[in-house]
Enzyme design. Sequence first.
Site, short mmCIF file in Angstrom:
data_model
loop_
_atom_site.label_atom_id
_atom_site.label_comp_id
_atom_site.label_asym_id
_atom_site.label_seq_id
_atom_site.Cartn_x
_atom_site.Cartn_y
_atom_site.Cartn_z
N ASP A 77 -0.22 5.03 1.08
CA ASP A 77 -0.55 6.03 1.88
C ASP A 77 -0.78 5.38 3.35
OD1 ASP A 77 -1.26 8.27 0.75
OD2 ASP A 77 -3.12 7.14 -0.25
N ASP A 133 0.78 -1.19 0.04
CA ASP A 133 0.16 -0.08 0.03
C ASP A 133 0.99 1.26 0.07
OD1 ASP A 133 -2.42 1.46 0.70
OD2 ASP A 133 -1.46 1.83 2.66
#
Length: 301
Positions: free
Chosen positions: A51, A49
């Site tokens: 963020d 991922d």
Amino acid sequence: VRHQRKNAVDPLTDLLSSPSVRIQNPSAVADKVKALVSGGIDRLQVISDFDYTISKFYDGNGNRCLTTHMVFIEGTKEIDEALAGKLKALNDAYLPIEFDAQMTIEEKVPHMELWWRSSHRLITEAKFSRTTLRSFVKVSNILLRDGCDGLLVLLEKHKVPLILFSAGIGDIIEIFLEQRLGFVPANLHIISNMILFDQNDCAVNFSDPLIHTFNKNSSVVGQERAFFHDIRNRPNVLLLGDSLGDLHMDVGVENEGAVFKIGFLNFNVDALLPKYLDGYDIVLIQDQSMNVPLKLLRAIL
Ligand code: TMP
């Protein structure tokens, strides 16, 4: 030399020595670490991922860092206060739903779709140019986790595919890496919401399918089949995430072997820890560094 170094420090003991580490099933973790180490670097791919996983959650001065979407709130504060206010209102309304410990993912999905669509509509209505995006990113409070630049450099050096599977904004990720690292890693493959620009370089739309926190699954990796086929000789996966929605980011992997999942639990620890422990092999509590993934990678090298 490789053999001696592996015997010198047991990779599992080394991993578990970090104070932020929480584990539910030590024997499963031991088996997976063994499989990754014996598979070696040439059998590995990394799916992460962006963020609050590649990037930090807190900046070290007590301030919350920004997501790739929040760059637009920060960037437009001075030039379009109304737009900044609308985007912030959306964040304030929907962020608590995203991380609500009581609601099921099924209950959250319609809210996430509405959040993303509203946010993307506001962003494209403003018709920003790429140059403007670069200026937004330059002043934005997005920070790489401590040690993350080292991790990215190592992965590129050893030609390990790095798939950034992000419900954020892919163009902001690229611009951020270019600005902060000085280069976009050659091994990088981004699966994200990409901004579509018109012939005047104005942002006018977002790519399909829309990716939000809770649909990082087969519905959005359909068009990535050729990519995962090309790297099918890398069955072992290191998966890095910060949300329960990141747990299945390996859905597109062809010929899957050992999958080692590391979850960053950034806040609301007491309420969320049991669910994170159910899903992730290792949970890192309020750890703003990449030290644990780096240790694992070094053991694999
Ligand atoms: P991800 O970290 O799972 O890839 O998701 C992206 C994050 O972006 C998610 O935590 C919610 C956040 N977000 C905003 O901060 N503002 C927005 O307008 C939208 C749509 C998402």
